[in-house]
Write an enzyme that holds these catalytic residues in place. Structure first.
Site, PDB file in Angstrom:
ATOM      1  N   GLU A   1      37.097  45.009  47.752  1.00 51.28           N
ATOM      2  CA  GLU A   1      38.061  45.223  46.715  1.00 51.28           C
ATOM      3  C   GLU A   1      38.390  44.333  45.915  1.00 51.28           C
ATOM      4  O   GLU A   1      39.389  43.180  46.366  1.00 51.28           O
ATOM      5  CB  GLU A   1      38.973  45.530  47.286  1.00 51.28           C
ATOM      6  CG  GLU A   1      40.544  46.390  45.962  1.00 51.28           C
ATOM      7  CD  GLU A   1      40.934  47.837  46.835  1.00 51.28           C
ATOM      8  OE1 GLU A   1      41.815  47.812  45.957  1.00 51.28           O
ATOM      9  OE2 GLU A   1      41.264  46.925  47.484  1.00 51.28           O
ATOM     10  N   HIS A   2      38.175  43.976  44.691  1.00 50.63           N
ATOM     11  CA  HIS A   2      38.507  42.683  44.184  1.00 50.63           C
ATOM     12  C   HIS A   2      40.412  43.558  43.384  1.00 50.63           C
ATOM     13  O   HIS A   2      40.466  44.578  42.559  1.00 50.63           O
ATOM     14  CB  HIS A   2      37.804  42.858  42.853  1.00 50.63           C
ATOM     15  CG  HIS A   2      38.812  42.200  40.906  1.00 50.63           C
ATOM     16  ND1 HIS A   2      38.180  40.693  41.084  1.00 50.63           N
ATOM     17  CD2 HIS A   2      38.989  42.547  40.353  1.00 50.63           C
ATOM     18  CE1 HIS A   2      38.844  40.554  40.281  1.00 50.63           C
ATOM     19  NE2 HIS A   2      39.554  41.023  39.481  1.00 50.63           N
ATOM     20  N   LEU A   3      41.285  42.623  43.604  1.00 49.38           N
ATOM     21  CA  LEU A   3      42.491  43.091  42.689  1.00 49.38           C
ATOM     22  C   LEU A   3      42.760  41.372  41.240  1.00 49.38           C
ATOM     23  O   LEU A   3      42.353  40.186  41.921  1.00 49.38           O
ATOM     24  CB  LEU A   3      43.345  42.647  44.186  1.00 49.38           C
ATOM     25  CG  LEU A   3      43.245  44.074  45.119  1.00 49.38           C
ATOM     26  CD1 LEU A   3      44.284  43.795  46.578  1.00 49.38           C
ATOM     27  CD2 LEU A   3      43.235  45.553  44.607  1.00 49.38           C
TER      28      LEU A   3
ATOM     29  N   ASP B   1      48.014  33.902  59.818  1.00 46.06           N
ATOM     30  CA  ASP B   1      48.236  33.045  59.011  1.00 46.06           C
ATOM     31  C   ASP B   1      48.637  32.947  57.363  1.00 46.06           C
ATOM     32  O   ASP B   1      47.734  32.215  56.364  1.00 46.06           O
ATOM     33  CB  ASP B   1      46.808  32.144  58.452  1.00 46.06           C
ATOM     34  CG  ASP B   1      46.548  31.257  58.087  1.00 46.06           C
ATOM     35  OD1 ASP B   1      47.704  29.939  58.577  1.00 46.06           O
ATOM     36  OD2 ASP B   1      44.660  30.768  57.793  1.00 46.06           O
TER      37      ASP B   1
END
Length: 309
Positions: free
Chosen positions: A89-91, A217
């Site tokens: 998904e692009h956020l 991380d």
């Protein structure tokens, strides 16, 4: 690239959106398609498929807890030449600013999620006609993860262990020491680690550790915010001690006092926290030594010397 994405995502239109990003391990690019905008991580190393499989499993695990936002992963795709792609998904992410305290709260919720499942399972087992395991996400009573993940590009040993100290000393620190020996070796590091192993049980005396799902991380480059709240990404998940998560957060900055205050309001510091934090930072310094060379040697040796005092 566009032709490969069209085929694998079953799209008729794919074009770069102009949004790009990346770090020292992988590069990224957003693409507009007839099915929406996606973000694609790109890595040309032969180990990229294993690395992205672990990242996808990590994103899925965090997403299932419904505690803190992560990009929803979609698919890992092999590149014809070499390497792989991870589509997600692009956020529209911005640098962490106003959501620092909210990040602390939601990260604590992530870390408490498994413990809350355990408590709910115990409660449900006492209800007639309602057996344990009714939740979609099951309680995990061991330390490790169901697949290999990578912190950087080096694979982690995530074999399940009943005991946290065994898991961390063998599968995190000893594994890093073995990698170091295989590449260049360092006599002082080996000697210090041999001494430090004898003191490890003292660091954990009197505390109970319930496995927590960790990002793995969580440094400042892997957190951001949306208009709706904080978001974390690039995980290397496993079930471990919640304190481990704060180790790398404290090494490179990017987390304000409101983050720590909000986090510790839900998960207070246990006795010996500060010394264990140094022990957890040792993993990251050794991992950076194995990734980037001897510029991290001094920090690694310094932490071991400090823990032996």
């Amino acid at each position: 690239m566009e032709a490969l994405l069209k085929k694998e995502l079953n799209c008729s239109q794919v074009k770069p959106s102009g949004h790009s990003g990346g770090g020292c391990i992988s590069q990224g690019q957003s693409y507009d398609t007839d099915k929406g905008r996606f973000f694609v991580k790109i890595n040309h190393k032969s180990e990229a498929r294993k690395m992205f499989n672990g990242e996808m499993a990590s994103l899925e695990a965090i997403h299932q807890t419904q505690t803190i936002r992560v990009p929803k992963p979609m698919k890992v795709i092999d590149q014809p030449s070499s390497g792989a792609l991870l589509v997600m998904e692009h956020l529209d992410m911005k640098s962490l600013n106003r959501c620092s305290a909210k990040l602390g709260e939601e990260l604590a919720d992530l870390h408490l999620h498994n413990q809350r499942l355990k408590e709910r399972m115990a409660k449900e087992s006492g209800i007639v006609g309602k057996g344990p395991g009714q939740s979609d996400v099951q309680y995990i009573g061991k330390f490790g993860f169901h697949t290999v993940t990578c912190c950087g590009y080096l694979p982690l040993v995530n074999d399940w262990q009943d005991d946290w100290v065994t898991f961390y000393t063998r599968q995190r620190i000893q594994h890093q020491m073995d990698l170091l020996d295989a590449s260049s070796g360092n006599r002082e590091a080996r000697e210090l680690w041999a001494q430090l192993q004898l003191k490890v049980p003292q660091l954990f005396a009197g505390i109970e550790i319930v496995p927590s799902l960790l990002h793995g991380d969580l440094w400042g480059g892997n957190v951001a915010e949306l208009d709706t709240g904080p978001v974390i990404f690039d995980p290397a998940c496993f079930y471990g001690h919640s304190e481990f998560e704060l180790a790398i957060a404290g090494m490179f900055g990017g987390f304000g006092s409101s983050f720590y205050s909000a986090y510790h309001a839900k998960i207070p510091k246990a006795p010996g926290f500060d010394k264990r934090l140094k022990f957890y930072q040792l993993f990251h310094y050794l991992n950076h030594w194995n990734h980037f060379g001897s510029s991290y040697k001094g920090s690694s040796l310094s932490i071991m010397n400090g823990l032996l005092r």
